[in-house]
Design a protein around this motif. Structure first.
Motif, PDB file in Angstrom:
ATOM      1  N   UNK A  49       0.702  -1.239   0.442  1.00  0.00           N
ATOM      2  CA  UNK A  49       0.150  -0.608   0.109  1.00  0.00           C
ATOM      3  C   UNK A  49       0.984   0.681  -0.248  1.00  0.00           C
ATOM      4  N   UNK A  50       1.770   1.560   0.676  1.00  0.00           N
ATOM      5  CA  UNK A  50       2.414   2.107   0.535  1.00  0.00           C
ATOM      6  C   UNK A  50       3.331   3.075  -0.291  1.00  0.00           C
ATOM      7  N   UNK A  51       4.047   1.599  -1.457  1.00  0.00           N
ATOM      8  CA  UNK A  51       4.069   1.977  -2.583  1.00  0.00           C
ATOM      9  C   UNK A  51       3.975   2.257  -3.585  1.00  0.00           C
ATOM     10  N   UNK A  52       2.853   1.584  -3.502  1.00  0.00           N
ATOM     11  CA  UNK A  52       1.786   2.175  -4.921  1.00  0.00           C
ATOM     12  C   UNK A  52       0.421   2.843  -4.710  1.00  0.00           C
ATOM     13  N   UNK A  53       0.211   2.975  -2.941  1.00  0.00           N
ATOM     14  CA  UNK A  53      -1.051   3.516  -2.752  1.00  0.00           C
ATOM     15  C   UNK A  53      -2.336   2.938  -3.536  1.00  0.00           C
ATOM     16  N   UNK A  54      -2.176   1.658  -3.217  1.00  0.00           N
ATOM     17  CA  UNK A  54      -3.394   0.919  -4.079  1.00  0.00           C
ATOM     18  C   UNK A  54      -3.890   0.124  -3.140  1.00  0.00           C
ATOM     19  N   UNK A  55      -5.046  -1.001  -3.355  1.00  0.00           N
ATOM     20  CA  UNK A  55      -5.223  -2.020  -2.486  1.00  0.00           C
ATOM     21  C   UNK A  55      -5.919  -3.322  -2.706  1.00  0.00           C
ATOM     22  N   UNK A  56      -5.650  -2.974  -4.228  1.00  0.00           N
ATOM     23  CA  UNK A  56      -5.852  -4.334  -5.086  1.00  0.00           C
ATOM     24  C   UNK A  56      -4.415  -5.104  -5.492  1.00  0.00           C
ATOM     25  N   UNK A  57      -4.575  -5.963  -5.252  1.00  0.00           N
ATOM     26  CA  UNK A  57      -3.628  -6.828  -6.021  1.00  0.00           C
ATOM     27  C   UNK A  57      -3.494  -6.579  -7.302  1.00  0.00           C
ATOM     28  N   UNK A  58      -2.005  -6.569  -7.348  1.00  0.00           N
ATOM     29  CA  UNK A  58      -1.229  -7.027  -8.739  1.00  0.00           C
ATOM     30  C   UNK A  58      -1.200  -8.115  -9.503  1.00  0.00           C
ATOM     31  N   UNK A  59      -1.626  -7.984 -10.923  1.00  0.00           N
ATOM     32  CA  UNK A  59      -1.934  -9.324 -11.423  1.00  0.00           C
ATOM     33  C   UNK A  59      -0.511 -10.537 -11.749  1.00  0.00           C
ATOM     34  N   UNK A  60      -0.996 -11.486 -11.426  1.00  0.00           N
ATOM     35  CA  UNK A  60       0.142 -12.881 -11.652  1.00  0.00           C
ATOM     36  C   UNK A  60       0.739 -12.707 -12.621  1.00  0.00           C
ATOM     37  N   UNK A  61       1.912 -12.807 -12.741  1.00  0.00           N
ATOM     38  CA  UNK A  61       2.826 -13.710 -13.856  1.00  0.00           C
ATOM     39  C   UNK A  61       2.615 -15.087 -13.928  1.00  0.00           C
ATOM     40  N   UNK A  62       2.828 -15.106 -15.471  1.00  0.00           N
ATOM     41  CA  UNK A  62       2.660 -17.116 -15.726  1.00  0.00           C
ATOM     42  C   UNK A  62       3.355 -17.406 -16.638  1.00  0.00           C
ATOM     43  N   UNK A  63       3.002 -17.830 -17.453  1.00  0.00           N
ATOM     44  CA  UNK A  63       2.947 -18.279 -18.512  1.00  0.00           C
ATOM     45  C   UNK A  63       1.961 -18.600 -19.885  1.00  0.00           C
ATOM     46  N   UNK A  64       2.154 -17.559 -20.397  1.00  0.00           N
ATOM     47  CA  UNK A  64       0.679 -17.187 -21.739  1.00  0.00           C
ATOM     48  C   UNK A  64       0.151 -17.959 -21.815  1.00  0.00           C
ATOM     49  N   UNK A  65      -1.407 -18.408 -22.216  1.00  0.00           N
ATOM     50  CA  UNK A  65      -2.007 -19.114 -22.982  1.00  0.00           C
ATOM     51  C   UNK A  65      -1.911 -19.031 -24.229  1.00  0.00           C
ATOM     52  N   UNK A  66      -1.760 -20.458 -25.084  1.00  0.00           N
ATOM     53  CA  UNK A  66      -1.717 -20.399 -25.728  1.00  0.00           C
ATOM     54  C   UNK A  66      -2.609 -20.083 -26.759  1.00  0.00           C
ATOM     55  N   UNK A  67      -4.292 -20.614 -26.170  1.00  0.00           N
ATOM     56  CA  UNK A  67      -5.030 -20.243 -26.697  1.00  0.00           C
ATOM     57  C   UNK A  67      -5.451 -18.136 -26.683  1.00  0.00           C
ATOM     58  N   UNK A  68      -5.871 -18.218 -27.301  1.00  0.00           N
ATOM     59  CA  UNK A  68      -7.175 -16.911 -27.716  1.00  0.00           C
ATOM     60  C   UNK A  68      -8.422 -16.940 -26.950  1.00  0.00           C
ATOM     61  N   UNK A  69      -8.874 -15.717 -26.508  1.00  0.00           N
ATOM     62  CA  UNK A  69     -10.424 -16.344 -25.480  1.00  0.00           C
ATOM     63  C   UNK A  69     -10.796 -16.810 -27.364  1.00  0.00           C
ATOM     64  N   UNK A  70     -11.454 -16.166 -28.147  1.00  0.00           N
ATOM     65  CA  UNK A  70     -11.656 -16.616 -29.097  1.00  0.00           C
ATOM     66  C   UNK A  70     -11.842 -18.304 -29.591  1.00  0.00           C
TER      67      UNK A  70
END
Length: 83
Positions: free
Chosen positions: A47-68
């Motif tokens: 909170x002190x570094x970003x002034x936000x209470x929302x979690x940052x998105x997690x990194x990870x392996x990108x999906x091979x397929x798009x939503x479509x």
């Protein structure tokens, strides 16, 4: 064996920040909220570094397929299942 606990909700984060601004210690806040002092400290530092209470998105392996592409695959399997 799952060693990680549940994610801290935004409501809990608001309570943690409010209690810290009131001058409570990490241990006192931890007992009130039901979390460890290290979890409380992490929330306060984020909170002190970003002034936000929302979690940052997690990194990870990108999906091979798009939503479509995923929708297309599911639709084709539903229409023509192979048994």
């Amino acid at each position: 064996m799952d060693l990680k606990g549940k994610e801290i909700t935004p409501q809990e984060r608001k309570i943690i920040i409010k209690l810290r601004n009131e001058g409570k210690t990490l241990r006192e806040i931890g007992k009130i909220v039901g979390r460890t002092p290290s979890s409380i400290q992490r929330v306060i530092n984020n909170y002190t570094s970003s002034k936000s209470i929302i979690s940052k998105p997690r990194s990870g392996r990108p999906s091979k397929l798009t939503a479509r592409e995923k929708r297309y695959v599911f639709k084709s399997v539903r229409l023509n299942p192979i048994l």
